[in-house]
Motif scaffolding. Structure first.
Motif, PDB file in Angstrom:
ATOM      1  N   TYR A 237      71.297   7.777 108.315  1.00  0.00           N
ATOM      2  CA  TYR A 237      71.134   8.798 107.271  1.00  0.00           C
ATOM      3  C   TYR A 237      69.689   9.278 107.195  1.00  0.00           C
ATOM      4  N   GLN A 238      68.757   8.341 107.319  1.00  0.00           N
ATOM      5  CA  GLN A 238      67.347   8.702 107.194  1.00  0.00           C
ATOM      6  C   GLN A 238      66.854   9.568 108.349  1.00  0.00           C
ATOM      7  N   THR A 239      67.373   9.342 109.543  1.00  0.00           N
ATOM      8  CA  THR A 239      66.890  10.087 110.715  1.00  0.00           C
ATOM      9  C   THR A 239      67.720  11.331 111.031  1.00  0.00           C
ATOM     10  N   LEU A 240      69.011  11.265 110.756  1.00  0.00           N
ATOM     11  CA  LEU A 240      69.911  12.359 111.144  1.00  0.00           C
ATOM     12  C   LEU A 240      70.676  12.943 109.962  1.00  0.00           C
ATOM     13  N   SER A 241      70.325  12.515 108.749  1.00  0.00           N
ATOM     14  CA  SER A 241      70.974  12.992 107.517  1.00  0.00           C
ATOM     15  C   SER A 241      72.475  12.695 107.510  1.00  0.00           C
ATOM     16  N   GLY A 242      72.895  11.751 108.347  1.00  0.00           N
ATOM     17  CA  GLY A 242      74.310  11.381 108.387  1.00  0.00           C
ATOM     18  C   GLY A 242      75.207  12.447 108.980  1.00  0.00           C
ATOM     19  N   ILE A 243      74.653  13.344 109.770  1.00  0.00           N
ATOM     20  CA  ILE A 243      75.413  14.467 110.344  1.00  0.00           C
ATOM     21  C   ILE A 243      75.757  14.135 111.790  1.00  0.00           C
ATOM     22  N   ALA A 244      77.038  14.108 112.105  1.00  0.00           N
ATOM     23  CA  ALA A 244      77.490  13.727 113.443  1.00  0.00           C
ATOM     24  C   ALA A 244      77.014  14.702 114.513  1.00  0.00           C
ATOM     25  N   ALA A 245      76.952  15.984 114.185  1.00  0.00           N
ATOM     26  CA  ALA A 245      76.527  16.983 115.166  1.00  0.00           C
ATOM     27  C   ALA A 245      75.100  16.717 115.639  1.00  0.00           C
ATOM     28  N   ARG A 246      74.223  16.309 114.708  1.00  0.00           N
ATOM     29  CA  ARG A 246      72.848  15.988 115.095  1.00  0.00           C
ATOM     30  C   ARG A 246      72.812  14.743 115.979  1.00  0.00           C
ATOM     31  N   ALA A 247      73.655  13.769 115.652  1.00  0.00           N
ATOM     32  CA  ALA A 247      73.712  12.567 116.479  1.00  0.00           C
ATOM     33  C   ALA A 247      74.159  12.907 117.895  1.00  0.00           C
ATOM     34  N   GLU A 248      75.134  13.792 118.020  1.00  0.00           N
ATOM     35  CA  GLU A 248      75.638  14.152 119.346  1.00  0.00           C
ATOM     36  C   GLU A 248      74.607  14.945 120.137  1.00  0.00           C
TER      37      GLU A 248
END
Length: 291
Positions: A103-114
């Motif tokens: 959550y802290q690094t990617l705001s909990g957004i799956a698209a950013r993780a991908e």
């Protein structure tokens, strides 16, 4: 009028309490963890599935799915150590391992993780294939190449609270203009290998055949030797029995008598029944009772 106002107030209070009650409850689903936030900061992480209570209007909840997810990475060109271009088409199975960091690094957004996964897997694939010649890449397809790419990809995304379970090349192909030449070379190599196996198999088969023929010859020679030995022993025994049977003058005369009869019987076979005998022959003596 007063009772009407009282009823409205009671209804309003009930409505407000209902809103507050609903706002103070939240659920955590299976394979999900909930980040409980207070004024935008994480207060704690709820990991147990089920119904839970929070402070209404003060705390908010951010649900993070921690189960496995599949991400299909677009195909990309990679270059081998011997400067051959290949097309790698990967897919990834990944999951969240640290919801707070995620959550802290990617705001909990799956698209950013991908997006991060895409870059990490592409770099790992490119670096891995660029360290091998084309033949080595083809020979390493499968589990070996998957393990290398997965390990290197995880080292690039470890700071995002996510883990790549597997980063697998589902298709590793050649550009259309290179396929024919590579396939012909591969076919030729496989044919050479097959010819080598065939030649070795024929040589082994001939060796086995020669050994078998040698064994058969030895066995036949031993069998023939034994047979001749048995025949010789049988003939010797036969002669011994004859010798014992006719070891006196009377027995010898009787034997000659039987032999003469056998000879006469054999001579009278066929259409010609005429026999010319010497007057001193044993048959004449038998037929005419000569003394």
């Amino acid at each position: 009028m007063k009772s009407k106002i009282t009823g409205i107030l009671i209804g309003l209070i009930v409505f407000i309490l209902l809103i507050i009650g609903c706002s103070s409850l939240y659920t955590v689903d299976y394979k999900t963890q909930a980040l409980v936030m207070e004024f935008g900061k994480i207060s704690h992480v709820e990991t147990n599935p089920g119904l839970h209570v929070k402070v209404p209007f003060v705390q908010s909840v951010q649900a993070i799915y921690i189960g496995d997810r599949v991400y299909d990475i677009p195909a990309s060109d990679v270059i081998t150590k011997d400067k051959k271009t290949m097309i790698a088409d990967d897919y990834v199975i990944w999951r969240v391992t640290d919801p707070v960091k995620y959550y802290q690094t990617l705001s909990g957004i799956a698209a950013r993780a991908e997006e991060r996964i895409d870059a990490a897997v592409f770099n790992a694939t490119k670096n891995t294939i660029s360290s091998m010649i084309q033949d080595e890449v083809i020979a390493s397809r499968g589990e070996q190449l998957t393990n290398i790419i997965t390990t290197e990809s995880n080292s690039d995304i470890s700071g995002y609270g996510i883990e790549i379970i597997t980063a697998k090349i589902k298709a590793l192909d050649l550009p259309d203009d290179n396929k024919s030449a590579v396939y012909e070379r591969m076919i030729s190599e496989r044919q050479n290998i097959a010819a080598g196996y065939t030649a070795k198999g024929n040589a082994d088969a001939q060796l086995i055949k020669n050994q078998t023929d040698k064994t058969v010859s030895i066995k036949l020679a031993e069998a023939n030797k034994l047979a001749e030995q048995l025949v010789a022993e049988g003939e010797a025994e036969y002669m011994r029995i004859l010798s014992d049977a006719y070891n006196s003058e009377d027995k010898a005369d009787f034997y000659n008598y039987l032999r003469s009869l056998d000879t006469l019987k054999a001579s009278l076979s066929g259409r010609n029944k005429t026999i010319i005998l010497d007057k001193n022959s044993e048959l004449v003596r038998i037929l005419y009772g000569a003394q």
